[in-house]
Design an enzyme around this catalytic site. Structure first.
Site, PDB file in Angstrom:
ATOM      1  N   ARG A 158     -26.452 -60.246  -7.911  1.00  0.00           N
ATOM      2  CA  ARG A 158     -25.345 -59.781  -9.093  1.00  0.00           C
ATOM      3  C   ARG A 158     -24.209 -60.661  -8.908  1.00  0.00           C
ATOM      4  O   ARG A 158     -23.502 -60.484  -9.735  1.00  0.00           O
ATOM      5  CB  ARG A 158     -25.029 -58.068  -8.568  1.00  0.00           C
ATOM      6  N   LEU A 189     -25.059 -62.848 -13.972  1.00  0.00           N
ATOM      7  CA  LEU A 189     -24.500 -62.134 -15.001  1.00  0.00           C
ATOM      8  C   LEU A 189     -22.833 -62.799 -15.051  1.00  0.00           C
ATOM      9  O   LEU A 189     -22.508 -63.052 -16.255  1.00  0.00           O
ATOM     10  CB  LEU A 189     -24.293 -60.784 -14.991  1.00  0.00           C
ATOM     11  N   VAL A 223     -26.369 -53.807 -17.641  1.00  0.00           N
ATOM     12  CA  VAL A 223     -27.289 -53.983 -16.718  1.00  0.00           C
ATOM     13  C   VAL A 223     -26.829 -54.079 -15.391  1.00  0.00           C
ATOM     14  O   VAL A 223     -25.625 -54.388 -15.434  1.00  0.00           O
ATOM     15  CB  VAL A 223     -28.428 -55.263 -17.067  1.00  0.00           C
ATOM     16  N   GLU A 224     -27.706 -54.129 -14.223  1.00  0.00           N
ATOM     17  CA  GLU A 224     -27.350 -54.376 -12.931  1.00  0.00           C
ATOM     18  C   GLU A 224     -26.140 -53.462 -12.371  1.00  0.00           C
ATOM     19  O   GLU A 224     -25.283 -53.892 -11.727  1.00  0.00           O
ATOM     20  CB  GLU A 224     -27.022 -55.856 -12.467  1.00  0.00           C
ATOM     21  N   GLY A 225     -26.263 -52.309 -12.743  1.00  0.00           N
ATOM     22  CA  GLY A 225     -25.082 -51.341 -12.588  1.00  0.00           C
ATOM     23  C   GLY A 225     -24.283 -51.184 -13.568  1.00  0.00           C
ATOM     24  O   GLY A 225     -23.150 -52.286 -13.957  1.00  0.00           O
TER      25      GLY A 225
END
Length: 806
Positions: free
Chosen positions: A366, A370, A488-490
């Site tokens: 993460r 991103l 996305v990803e939290g």
């Protein structure tokens, strides 16, 4: 005495040393007859109990420990695993109220190896040339097969895989640089490469896989013989990933003609990148053992397994359609799919360890994918917007000279500098062996958020050029795709409200986690001793930050430490002040709200903002240092740091307005005795940043360093960059023609002006060719694409659907 105690607290002198120095002050007071015997009695009544360990623990610590247990709920196992995942790094210094700037600047400067640089200049450059973004997003709805094969053949999916398995084994910094360059060309390309190198089977296998799993899968993943995906998110469990309903049941069953101990898996996953084309599925599920075949526990917990997608019962769904961004993404399902226990990543002994595996790996992935994609997209947008604003004219001026345009341009340029700095510092930490779970949450939220806002600014500047899609539009698809990174990803709302400070307050605070662990230690003796040590350390820490906040506010931090005496000095001093404020307010929020703080999401979000903006600003200053403190970059540095600190101040102001138990007014007097110290970036600074973006110079080159600028047929920004340079070279020729003709010609129809200049004999053949080439490029830059009606009709309709439509 007050001055002495304040100085000792400010300097964080130990309790025993502080007591001795206070006694010396008392003795001096006695010698000068200014302290009475009664004062000594008060001093001894306080000093002796807190310095005599056995007495302090029995009379003070033990009842406080009992009270603490009653107030603070014991953490669940998933909370404990999430909080303990990863490591703390520079963010812990920022949280501690007294940043060590020498430590920050002593972190190594990020460098690419010769092999990594060659990869970026070779295969990455080549695949950027190959990609036609309009073809991907409008015609094919996918990357062309030639690019898929090129990515596989050249190891793009193997950047994290070790060389002994055939991978590239690149540093985190190199991965970030690759993704930044790809993201400047296509979000589909960057996502397709980023996901297998982030949280997925490759990462999990290298850390937790059995030797047999590693030897089988990693070489195949490195060669592109396997396409991986990882399935965590369910329709019912998005942000609350720990609540996944997907399950497996330990049982015996038939596998390849033999009865083996295995699992029946049932799942229904959504939003899984690469799922529609994956050959191996990483699956997260809750494992149950009702017959206790593995031990005495029925609920084993979240488990991760690798499932070949050709196993009977695995159902690969159709594709999702995420905002016209054509990366492969879709659902996957299975109903009572039987596989052996050996399919668990790490083997049967790792059953129930999936949550720890996920949160530890996510703390790395993460922090790279991103944020790097966001930074790369904005770096390209910043330089391209500068070129466009210099080429495009309205009201007889390049639009970049209009103050209304300078303001959003400065936001884009300043953020591009900051975002590149943040990805560099973050990947430096990862390459040093850190797994920065708090930092990864900070950079995921703030860089995707800033990216989205910058893309909106760029769209506003480009106007119709950004709105009308086509081969020459380099913004529209990125604008459409921006919310995907936010989600996305939290999801960003969750990340800001719960994760950043939820993890940061406990992991970064020097005493809170130790207190919590001590309070619930079953060894009562050890519990009391450890809690005593943490508690009195915490009291000293809070006292120090109270004194530091008061003094730094009273003096506007002018006398605090700064590693440099140049124009950045005040930034370091302001950050010293805000770091102390963060530490103090965190302790007060935890003291007033206790375990309820995690439910006061707006309080924790604002505290998280303070930590986040300090990190962003410090990364910017670190970049300025690492690049040799280039004075021509100072406007970019100033804009980025001032913007971060102004945002921090806004969050701090909002926090004080809403602080629990009405303490905000009192705290405002301590923290802001003379009002808010930070101003937003000035108009003059905006102008300087906008000018850098529109002027060929070393600063502008550093702003867009590493991006794809080759003027190849499908690279609209590369072609425009060449036109930008041509236009600037043509401006003196335009003036020359105007002077010769005695008429002020508009800066257009440059080919006709070239003919006129040639006829007058004032232009060389090379100058005529330059004007003609510049006019072609100018029109290409300011025009927008258009299409025959049939070209815009969806091409995938079935014959039946077309007949119904007719």
């Amino acid at each position: 005495m007050l001055f002495a105690l304040g100085a000792l607290a400010y300097l964080r002198v130990s309790l025993l040393t502080s007591t001795i120095i206070a006694a010396i002050v008392m003795a001096l007071g006695t010698a000068t007859a200014s302290i009475s015997p009664l004062a000594w009695l008060v001093f001894l009544a306080i000093a002796l109990p807190i310095n005599i360990g056995a007495f302090r623990k029995s009379v003070i610590t033990r009842p406080l420990l009992k009270l603490y247990k009653g107030i603070m709920p014991e953490m669940s196992s998933t909370e404990k695993e999430a909080i303990e995942a990863g490591t703390t790094w520079w963010e812990a210094d920022l949280f501690a109220g007294k940043p060590n700037w020498k430590k920050l600047h002593n972190y190594p400067v990020a460098r690419l190896t010769a092999e990594e640089q060659a990869f970026i200049e070779g295969p990455v450059e080549e695949v950027c040339k190959m990609l036609n973004q309009h073809q991907v997003s409008h015609q094919l709805g996918d990357l062309p097969e030639s690019i898929w094969q090129y990515l596989k053949d050249n190891g793009f999916f193997a950047m994290i895989i070790k060389k002994k398995y055939g991978g590239l084994e690149f540093s985190a910094y190199a991965q970030s640089r690759v993704l930044q360059k790809l993201a400047g060309v296509s979000s589909e390309l960057a996502s397709t490469v980023g996901v297998p190198n982030s949280l997925g089977p490759g990462e999990l296998l290298q850390h937790y896989g059995t030797p047999a799993q590693q030897d089988h899968y990693l070489p195949r993943l490195a060669k592109g013989l396997e396409v991986p995906c990882f399935a965590l998110t369910s329709p019912e469990a998005g942000s609350d990933a720990g609540a996944i309903p997907d399950f497996g049941i330990v049982c015996k069953g038939q596998w390849q003609g033999e009865e083996v101990l295995g699992m029946k898996l049932t799942w229904n996953k959504r939003y899984i990148t690469l799922a529609p084309i994956a050959t191996v599925l990483g699956l997260a599920f809750k494992l149950q053992d009702p017959d206790k075949l593995l031990g005495d526990k029925e609920e084993l917990g979240i488990t991760c397994a690798l499932i070949p997608t050709d196993v009977p019962g695995v159902e690969t769904g159709r594709r999702h359609f995420p905002l016209n961004c054509m990366f492969q993404n879709g659902p996957t399902r299975g109903n009572e799919v039987f596989v052996p226990l050996d399919f668990i990543i790490g083997g049967p002994e790792m059953a129930g360890q999936g949550w720890r595996m996920l949160v530890e790996c996510l703390s790395v992935g993460r922090g790279i994918t991103l944020p790097s994609n966001s930074a790369g997209g904005i770096k390209t947008a910043a330089v391209a917007t500068g070129a466009y604003a210099r080429i495009r004219r309205q009201f007889k001026l390049p639009i970049g000279k209009l103050e209304g345009i300078e303001e959003p341009m400065a936001r884009i340029g300043g953020n591009a500098y900051l975002m590149d700095a943040v990805t560099t510092l973050t990947t430096t930490g990862i390459d040093l062996g850190e797994k920065p779970s708090v930092i990864s949450a900070i950079v995921k939220y703030h860089l995707t958020d800033r990216m989205q806002k910058c893309v909106i600014d760029a769209m506003d500047i480009h106007g119709g050029k950004g709105v009308c899609l086509g081969e020459n539009n380099y913004l529209g698809r990125g604008y459409q795709a921006a919310p995907i990174a936010i989600t996305v990803e939290g999801a960003n709302i969750l990340t800001r409200s719960m994760i950043i400070y939820g993890q940061g307050a406990i992991r970064c605070h020097p005493y809170v986690l130790a207190e919590m662990e001590a309070a619930f230690d079953p060894d009562l003796n050890k519990s009391l001793n450890d809690f005593d040590s943490a508690l009195f350390g915490h009291i000293g820490f809070t006292t120090s930050n109270l004194v530091r906040s008061f003094w730094l506010g009273l003096t506007s931090s002018y006398f605090s430490n700064s590693p440099y005496k140049d124009k950045t000095k005040r930034y370091y001093q302001h950050m010293n002040r805000f770091s102390a404020n963060l530490a103090l307010l965190s302790d007060l929020a935890m003291a007033t709200l206790g375990g309820g703080l995690k439910r006061k999401e707006r309080v924790s979000a604002r505290l998280g903002d303070l930590l986040s903006q300090l990190y962003l600003a410090s990364a910017t200053l670190k970049r300025y240092q690492d690049e040799g403190r280039q004075s021509e970059d100072l406007a970019l540095v100033q804009w980025a740091v001032e913007d971060a600190l102004y945002k921090l101040q806004d969050s701090l102001d909002d926090l004080l307005n809403n602080f629990p138990m009405g303490l905000g007014r009192v705290l405002r007097v301590i923290l802001f005795p003379f009002g808010r110290p930070i101003k937003r970036p000035s108009d003059v600074l905006d102008h300087k940043v906008a000018k850098i973006m529109q002027t060929p110079c070393a600063s502008r080159d550093r702003l867009g360093k590493g991006q794809f600028w080759t003027p190849s047929p499908f690279n609209a920004v590369g072609i425009q960059e060449q036109t930008f340079k041509d236009i600037l070279a043509c401006e003196p020729l335009h003036d020359k023609i105007c002077k010769a003709t005695g008429k002020r010609h508009p800066f257009m129809w440059l080919d006709k002006l070239a003919a006129e200049g040639k006829a007058l004999g004032i232009l060389s053949d090379e100058e005529v060719a330059l004007l003609e080439r510049a006019e072609i490029g100018r029109m290409k830059s300011i025009n927008v694409d258009d299409f025959a009606p049939e070209e815009l009709r969806a091409q995938t309709l079935s014959d039946e659907t077309q007949n119904q439509a007719a």
